[in-house]
Design an enzyme around this catalytic site. Structure first.
Site, PDB file in Angstrom:
ATOM      1  N   GLY A  36      12.208   6.292   1.665  1.00 33.69           N
ATOM      2  CA  GLY A  36      12.426   5.524   0.430  1.00 33.69           C
ATOM      3  C   GLY A  36      12.746   4.068   0.765  1.00 33.69           C
ATOM      4  CG  HIS A  37      16.448   3.141   2.706  1.00 34.40           C
ATOM      5  ND1 HIS A  37      16.968   4.313   3.202  1.00 34.40           N
ATOM      6  CD2 HIS A  37      17.337   2.706   1.773  1.00 34.40           C
ATOM      7  CE1 HIS A  37      18.132   4.568   2.610  1.00 34.40           C
ATOM      8  NE2 HIS A  37      18.382   3.619   1.738  1.00 34.40           N
ATOM      9  CD  GLN A  61      27.968   0.518  -3.141  1.00 39.32           C
ATOM     10  OE1 GLN A  61      27.740  -0.642  -2.854  1.00 39.32           O
ATOM     11  NE2 GLN A  61      26.996   1.398  -3.367  1.00 39.32           N
ATOM     12  CD  GLN A 148      12.618   3.254 -12.132  1.00 40.65           C
ATOM     13  OE1 GLN A 148      12.520   2.031 -12.124  1.00 40.65           O
ATOM     14  NE2 GLN A 148      13.111   3.927 -13.156  1.00 40.65           N
ATOM     15  CE  LYS A 149      17.931   9.225  -5.392  1.00 37.74           C
ATOM     16  NZ  LYS A 149      19.227   8.610  -5.377  1.00 37.74           N
ATOM     17  CB  SER A 185      18.950  10.788  -1.798  1.00 37.11           C
ATOM     18  OG  SER A 185      20.317  10.454  -1.684  1.00 37.11           O
ATOM     19  NE  ARG A 187      26.460   9.562  -1.961  1.00 41.71           N
ATOM     20  CZ  ARG A 187      26.496   8.285  -2.378  1.00 41.71           C
ATOM     21  NH1 ARG A 187      25.468   7.765  -2.994  1.00 41.71           N
ATOM     22  NH2 ARG A 187      27.564   7.552  -2.158  1.00 41.71           N
TER      23      ARG A 187
HETATM   24  P1  AMP Z   1      21.060   3.004  -0.600  1.00 42.43           P
HETATM   25  O1  AMP Z   1      20.996   2.807   0.880  1.00 42.43           O
HETATM   26  O2  AMP Z   1      21.105   4.435  -1.006  1.00 42.43           O
HETATM   27  O3  AMP Z   1      22.107   2.145  -1.250  1.00 42.43           O
HETATM   28  O4  AMP Z   1      19.671   2.483  -1.159  1.00 42.43           O
HETATM   29  C1  AMP Z   1      19.198   1.202  -0.866  1.00 42.43           C
HETATM   30  C2  AMP Z   1      18.019   0.913  -1.741  1.00 42.43           C
HETATM   31  O5  AMP Z   1      16.976   1.867  -1.497  1.00 42.43           O
HETATM   32  C3  AMP Z   1      18.354   1.003  -3.240  1.00 42.43           C
HETATM   33  O6  AMP Z   1      17.715  -0.043  -3.936  1.00 42.43           O
HETATM   34  C4  AMP Z   1      17.789   2.348  -3.620  1.00 42.43           C
HETATM   35  O7  AMP Z   1      17.413   2.423  -4.982  1.00 42.43           O
HETATM   36  C5  AMP Z   1      16.569   2.427  -2.725  1.00 42.43           C
HETATM   37  N1  AMP Z   1      16.159   3.826  -2.547  1.00 42.43           N
HETATM   38  C6  AMP Z   1      16.940   4.864  -2.164  1.00 42.43           C
HETATM   39  N2  AMP Z   1      16.236   6.017  -2.180  1.00 42.43           N
HETATM   40  C7  AMP Z   1      14.990   5.715  -2.607  1.00 42.43           C
HETATM   41  C8  AMP Z   1      13.795   6.464  -2.859  1.00 42.43           C
HETATM   42  N3  AMP Z   1      13.745   7.791  -2.675  1.00 42.43           N
HETATM   43  N4  AMP Z   1      12.709   5.799  -3.291  1.00 42.43           N
HETATM   44  C9  AMP Z   1      12.736   4.456  -3.489  1.00 42.43           C
HETATM   45  N5  AMP Z   1      13.830   3.695  -3.271  1.00 42.43           N
HETATM   46  C10 AMP Z   1      14.944   4.303  -2.839  1.00 42.43           C
END
Ligand code: AMP
Length: 279
Positions: A36-37, A61, A148-149, A185, A187
């Site tokens: 995703g990232h 956060q 968008q997630k 994710s 998580r």
């Molecule tokens: P995080 O590291 O979880 O804070 O996510 C960092 C960025 O990656 C945020 O803008 C999330 O929305 C994006 N992100 C996380 N998971 C996904 C995914 N499965 N698809 C697209 N973007 C993602």
């Protein structure tokens, strides 16, 4: 690829890139990087000439009792993913670098942060907007990329940038999913094998919503009931919300017309999973 731990190092590199006429892209993350990232990074590389990825598990956060301490921090693997993707600079600050003095200044986007995830995570979005504003001030990107997630987060950040005349563009990239539809994710690692299988029902419920809407159903109550029926089958799951909301104001709507967002949050074992689809 450069790895910077200080604000000065980031400013020096970005300044040099900008002097060379480069368009600067920023992908803010908390690390534990996955596909995703990488999709955000790839979009940034397509659209920019100098791409910065920040990796920072932002303490402000997380609420009391949330997973700040146990949030995964596989730094070496993350750096390898960034290097392979073609990132120019990784900013990986310590909490002391990001919050060098006690913060007396916070950014709070009203209304939008009091709905959906804001109900069970008071203070969460205040931490997100404040850290993003700090990152925007440190990196001074032309564009920042979000997923968008985390739809509510993207909407809140867009609103902050617009309200405060921040001179950057916010780009939102589509959700990347596992083959069974579960949104990828960091998580998801908290799930047992059985819970991981059950979690696929979240996407099943979103697909059901899409199907009903395509078939002409516009009554939000009817759609939510059908989605809940699927989500209630998740063994051990606890539904936090299933909502049909206006995709700008995030206020609940009774009828699907125009652009709406259908969003779900579920607690499952040690994880709190969120997902959504624009309809
Ligand atoms: P995080 O590291 O979880 O804070 O996510 C960092 C960025 O990656 C945020 O803008 C999330 O929305 C994006 N992100 C996380 N998971 C996904 C995914 N499965 N698809 C697209 N973007 C993602």
């Amino acid at each position: 690829m450069e790895v910077a731990g200080t604000i000065e190092a980031v400013r020096t590199s970005v300044k040099a890139a900008r002097r060379n006429g480069k368009r600067i892209g920023l992908v803010p993350t908390m690390g534990a990087l996955h596909v995703g990232h990488v999709s955000l990074i790839e979009r940034a590389i397509e659209q920019c000439d100098f791409v910065v990825v920040s990796i920072f598990v932002n303490p402000t956060q997380f609420g009391p009792g949330e997973d700040f301490a146990k949030y995964p921090r596989p730094v070496e693997a993350d750096l390898e993913i960034c290097a392979n993707a073609g990132v120019d600079l990784v900013f990986n600050p310590s909490p002391e670098v990001m919050y060098a003095t006690e913060s007396l200044t916070w950014i709070r986007v009203e209304r939008l942060t009091e709905l959906l995830c804001g109900v069970s995570r008071p203070g969460h979005f205040r931490g997100v907007t404040t850290v993003c504003a700090k990152l925007f001030n440190i990196v001074l990107p032309d564009v920042a990329y979000f997923g968008q997630k985390d739809a509510q987060q993207a909407i809140v950040i867009k609103r902050m940038a617009a309200d405060l005349n921040m001179p950057l563009e916010i780009v939102v990239c589509p959700t990347v999913r596992e083959p069974d539809g579960l949104a990828v994710s960091s998580r998801n690692k908290y799930l047992s094998e059985q819970q991981r299988k059950e979690a696929a029902k979240i996407y099943k419920s979103l697909r059901k919503c899409k199907e009903m809407s395509k078939a002409g159903v516009t009554d939000a109550k009817e759609i939510i009931a059908a989605m809940r029926e699927i989500l209630e089958q998740i063994a051990g799951g606890e539904i936090e919300y299933v909502s049909v909301v206006d995709s700008e104001t995030l206020e609940k709507v009774d009828e699907i017309k125009g652009k709406v967002l259908v969003a779900v949050a579920i607690k499952l074992g040690l994880a709190r999973l969120i997902d959504n689809i624009p309809v």
